[in-house]
Scaffold this active site. Structure first.
Site, mmCIF file in Angstrom:
data_model
loop_
_atom_site.group_PDB
_atom_site.id
_atom_site.type_symbol
_atom_site.label_atom_id
_atom_site.label_comp_id
_atom_site.label_asym_id
_atom_site.label_seq_id
_atom_site.Cartn_x
_atom_site.Cartn_y
_atom_site.Cartn_z
ATOM 1 N N ASP A 56 -11.266 2.046 3.027
ATOM 2 C CA ASP A 56 -11.549 0.687 2.908
ATOM 3 C C ASP A 56 -13.254 0.368 2.371
ATOM 4 O O ASP A 56 -13.438 -0.718 1.931
ATOM 5 C CB ASP A 56 -11.397 -0.173 4.107
ATOM 6 C CG ASP A 56 -9.767 -0.729 3.827
ATOM 7 O OD1 ASP A 56 -9.353 -1.213 2.842
ATOM 8 O OD2 ASP A 56 -9.211 -1.039 4.950
ATOM 9 N N LYS B 53 0.718 -1.186 0.070
ATOM 10 C CA LYS B 53 -0.077 0.051 0.093
ATOM 11 C C LYS B 53 0.985 1.296 -0.066
ATOM 12 O O LYS B 53 0.367 2.224 -0.515
ATOM 13 C CB LYS B 53 -0.782 -0.120 1.221
ATOM 14 C CG LYS B 53 -2.027 -1.132 1.039
ATOM 15 C CD LYS B 53 -2.844 -1.268 2.241
ATOM 16 C CE LYS B 53 -3.708 -2.652 1.963
ATOM 17 N NZ LYS B 53 -4.312 -2.917 3.203
ATOM 18 N N GLN C 68 -4.795 -2.004 9.207
ATOM 19 C CA GLN C 68 -4.533 -3.466 8.441
ATOM 20 C C GLN C 68 -5.298 -4.578 9.426
ATOM 21 O O GLN C 68 -4.906 -4.507 10.520
ATOM 22 C CB GLN C 68 -3.196 -3.588 8.468
ATOM 23 C CG GLN C 68 -2.580 -4.830 7.475
ATOM 24 C CD GLN C 68 -3.175 -4.779 6.130
ATOM 25 O OE1 GLN C 68 -3.117 -3.677 5.350
ATOM 26 N NE2 GLN C 68 -3.871 -5.983 5.654
#
Ligand code: NAP
Length: 279
Positions: A119, A52, A96
């Site tokens: 997300d 990322k 995460q």
């Protein structure tokens, strides 16, 4: 002969488009900063966080990585998210997963401001997407839609079957296919006559979380098969939820693992960062 849907190539196309867009926005003084929080040192998570970070650098957006120890308390994590929610320099926040067991992941994800939830996991964004309002879309299912569209595969009017109903893949996948005017059926572990249903699919999206679960007898001749699954076997080789070798010859198009859906997830995260809330 079947088409292999090339997720590596398509994700690179998307990253290149976003890089241009981010550069143009920068000239107008508009920049974006993504905050990525990792708790503990899970090696797979570290690889994902690094991917990322690299994707942000390529596209031209800032990334801030907050590395926290395995024994970080839930309160400490919530406090950090609260600070990032308030920080006007930070446009997106990503935690995460998986988090250590002593932390309630749902509570943490819900603490992220929906406006910064790149997300697309917050119930506000899930709800907005479901009712056709602008909102961040969950990255993996959004990536599947891009794979289909950019491979010239029409969704409208097609029988779409989604195998799996998780909150991060199956359910949002079904909503997005519906939004594209597919006729959608969702299957799960209590579904009866599973093969009968999957064999109806013009487009079969598999997110069942079991290596090589889908074999040729689950698939209609000429169907499009999208494999979301990702598993590493004892020889350290990757495979999906679909038994590629037996299924591929019966399809008109199929995603491989690796190189199919996998690379799309980070590309769509970058999309959410650069393009903002989108339907
Ligand atoms: P998950 O949370 O384990 O969900 C699996 C789903 O499959 C559940 O809805 C479950 O039904 C259903 N299922 C399990 N066994 C079944 C059976 N025998 N028959 C019918 N349905 C069955 O998995 P997930 O998070 O959605 O992930 C799915 C796969 O995608 C995994 O391999 C994961 O690693 C991969 N993944 C890849 C990416 C990527 O970027 N490529 C991103 C996310 C996930 P119930 O709901 O009834 O239990």
């Amino acid at each position: 002969m079947y088409q292999i849907i090339d997720g590596k190539k398509i994700s690179q196309e998307i990253r290149d488009e976003l890089r241009e867009k981010a550069a143009a926005l920068k000239e107008q003084g508009k920049t974006f900063t993504l905050a990525v929080i990792q708790v503990g040192n899970d090696p797979a998570s570290s690889v994902y966080v690094n991917n990322k970070k690299n994707a942000c650098a390529y596209v031209g957006i800032e990334s801030l990585v907050y590395q926290r120890k395995e024994d970080t308390s839930q309160e400490e994590l919530l406090e950090l998210i609260g600070e990032l929610n308030e920080n006007p320099q930070v446009g997106g926040i990503l935690v995460q997963l998986p988090l250590p067991e002593h932390i309630d992941s749902d509570r943490v994800l819900m603490a992220i401001s929906p406006d910064k939830d790149v997300d697309g996991f917050h119930p506000v964004n899930v709800g907005n997407v479901s009712i056709g309002r602008p909102g961040f879309v969950s990255c993996t299912p959004a990536g599947v839609i891009q794979l289909l569209k950019r491979s010239g595969i029409a969704i409208e009017g097609k029988e779409c079957v989604v195998l799996g109903r998780s909150n991060i893949v199956g359910k949002p996948m079904a909503m997005l296919l519906l939004r594209e005017n597919g006729t959608v059926t969702v299957c799960h572990s209590r579904t009866k006559n599973l093969k009968e249903i999957t064999r109806r699919a013009d487009i079969l999206v598999v997110a069942v979380g079991k290596p090589k679960f889908v074999t040729a007898d689950y698939v209609k001749e000429g169907a499009v098969v999208i494999d979301v699954g990702i598993h590493r076997n004892a020889d350290n080789k990757l495979c999906g939820d679909v038994d590629f070798d037996s299924v591929a010859p019966h399809t008109s198009a199929i995603t491989p693992v690796p190189g199919g859906v996998g690379p799309m997830t980070v590309a769509m995260l970058m999309y959410n960062c650069v393009e903002g809330r989108s339907v």
